[in-house]
Design a protein around this motif. Sequence first.
Motif, mmCIF file in Angstrom:
data_model
loop_
_atom_site.group_PDB
_atom_site.id
_atom_site.type_symbol
_atom_site.label_atom_id
_atom_site.label_comp_id
_atom_site.label_asym_id
_atom_site.label_seq_id
_atom_site.Cartn_x
_atom_site.Cartn_y
_atom_site.Cartn_z
ATOM 1 N N UNK B 76 1.709 9.201 -22.630
ATOM 2 C CA UNK B 76 2.687 9.037 -21.558
ATOM 3 C C UNK B 76 3.733 8.042 -22.054
ATOM 4 N N UNK B 77 4.978 8.489 -22.079
ATOM 5 C CA UNK B 77 6.074 7.679 -22.606
ATOM 6 C C UNK B 77 6.328 6.458 -21.709
ATOM 7 N N UNK B 78 6.881 5.384 -22.288
ATOM 8 C CA UNK B 78 7.288 4.257 -21.439
ATOM 9 C C UNK B 78 8.328 4.752 -20.440
ATOM 10 N N UNK B 79 8.296 4.254 -19.208
ATOM 11 C CA UNK B 79 9.258 4.756 -18.221
ATOM 12 C C UNK B 79 9.589 3.664 -17.226
ATOM 13 N N UNK B 80 10.632 3.919 -16.453
ATOM 14 C CA UNK B 80 11.046 2.964 -15.414
ATOM 15 C C UNK B 80 10.687 3.543 -14.059
ATOM 16 N N UNK B 81 10.071 2.741 -13.213
ATOM 17 C CA UNK B 81 9.731 3.209 -11.869
ATOM 18 C C UNK B 81 10.376 2.288 -10.830
ATOM 19 N N UNK B 82 10.629 2.875 -9.676
ATOM 20 C CA UNK B 82 11.275 2.145 -8.587
ATOM 21 C C UNK B 82 10.208 1.728 -7.578
ATOM 22 N N UNK B 83 10.246 0.462 -7.159
ATOM 23 C CA UNK B 83 9.332 0.045 -6.096
ATOM 24 C C UNK B 83 10.151 -0.483 -4.921
ATOM 25 N N UNK B 84 9.618 -0.279 -3.725
ATOM 26 C CA UNK B 84 10.265 -0.781 -2.512
ATOM 27 C C UNK B 84 9.329 -1.763 -1.831
ATOM 28 N N UNK B 85 9.841 -2.956 -1.571
ATOM 29 C CA UNK B 85 9.059 -3.960 -0.861
ATOM 30 C C UNK B 85 9.706 -4.181 0.505
ATOM 31 N N UNK B 86 9.049 -3.715 1.583
ATOM 32 C CA UNK B 86 9.648 -3.873 2.912
ATOM 33 C C UNK B 86 9.721 -5.350 3.317
ATOM 34 N N UNK B 87 10.740 -5.687 4.100
ATOM 35 C CA UNK B 87 10.865 -7.060 4.606
ATOM 36 C C UNK B 87 9.791 -7.314 5.658
ATOM 37 N N UNK B 88 9.581 -8.595 5.976
ATOM 38 C CA UNK B 88 8.614 -8.933 7.030
ATOM 39 C C UNK B 88 9.019 -8.312 8.352
ATOM 40 N N UNK B 89 10.334 -8.342 8.614
ATOM 41 C CA UNK B 89 10.830 -7.779 9.877
ATOM 42 C C UNK B 89 10.478 -6.300 9.967
ATOM 43 N N UNK B 90 10.708 -5.546 8.888
ATOM 44 C CA UNK B 90 10.381 -4.123 8.923
ATOM 45 C C UNK B 90 8.879 -3.916 9.096
ATOM 46 N N UNK B 91 8.074 -4.673 8.357
ATOM 47 C CA UNK B 91 6.613 -4.528 8.481
ATOM 48 C C UNK B 91 6.164 -4.790 9.909
ATOM 49 N N UNK B 92 6.715 -5.847 10.509
ATOM 50 C CA UNK B 92 6.337 -6.187 11.888
ATOM 51 C C UNK B 92 6.747 -5.086 12.852
ATOM 52 N N UNK B 93 7.966 -4.557 12.686
ATOM 53 C CA UNK B 93 8.440 -3.519 13.617
ATOM 54 C C UNK B 93 7.654 -2.225 13.466
ATOM 55 N N UNK B 94 7.321 -1.862 12.225
ATOM 56 C CA UNK B 94 6.546 -0.637 11.996
ATOM 57 C C UNK B 94 5.123 -0.808 12.531
ATOM 58 N N UNK B 95 4.541 -1.982 12.318
ATOM 59 C CA UNK B 95 3.183 -2.230 12.820
ATOM 60 C C UNK B 95 3.164 -2.205 14.345
ATOM 61 N N UNK B 96 4.134 -2.885 14.974
ATOM 62 C CA UNK B 96 4.175 -2.956 16.440
ATOM 63 C C UNK B 96 4.452 -1.586 17.049
ATOM 64 N N UNK B 97 5.380 -0.837 16.457
ATOM 65 C CA UNK B 97 5.778 0.450 17.015
ATOM 66 C C UNK B 97 4.688 1.509 16.935
ATOM 67 N N UNK B 98 3.790 1.394 15.961
ATOM 68 C CA UNK B 98 2.766 2.418 15.777
ATOM 69 C C UNK B 98 1.399 1.996 16.311
ATOM 70 N N UNK B 99 1.367 0.828 16.949
ATOM 71 C CA UNK B 99 0.110 0.317 17.474
ATOM 72 C C UNK B 99 -0.357 1.184 18.640
ATOM 73 N N UNK B 100 -1.651 1.529 18.644
ATOM 74 C CA UNK B 100 -2.159 2.362 19.731
ATOM 75 C C UNK B 100 -2.406 1.526 20.973
#
Lengths: 96, 100
Positions: B76-100
């Motif tokens: 497997x050749x060396x390669x570049x990959x993209x990572x996304x790190x969500x902000x705390x605000x986004x994590x909090x909103x996604x967690x709160x919005x999907x809470x049962x």
Amino acid sequence: MWGMIRSELIQKIADENPHLYQRDVERIVNTIFEEITNAMARGDRVELRGFGAFSVKKRDARVGRNPRTGESVEVEEKHVPFFKTGKLLRDRLNGK
Amino acid sequence: MGEKTLTRMDLSEAVFREVGLSRNESAELVEAVLQHMSDSLVAGEQVKISSFGTFSVREKAARVGRNPKTGQEVPIQPRRVLTFRPSHLMKDRVAAGNKR
């Protein structure tokens, strides 16, 4: 690490669109990111072909451990944001 | 919990409603935003959108992989990959919005 931040992105779009007010460009850029976050907060996916897809992943409840005391703690089920890079962008990153 | 998939069209519709540009111009602006972000990332830069998240490019070293079907080793050749790190605000909103 060098790079681009939100205000620089807004500036680039403003420079390319001299007929738009700066404050409207700000609203446009902010609306885009706000829509994506709102969609994920509803549990929806956002698929931007060529760029990537934002989705929500469920993390099951688990028994965690307080690393300091070693005590067991219940960690509730939760949902986290997830991003998968699109094929076109992945290829461009690797010079294809 | 939602099951819908939004696309570029939904984002440009939101821009159209928010700013009152034509649908066509709204779509072009959505495209321009994605294009600038992609260009920065391809140039190896980090893209940091406050209260949303950070996209960064990581270099992955070459390694020997294996075809899971045949068991054959493949380089497997060396390669570049993209990572996304969500902000705390986004994590909090996604967690709160999907809470049962």
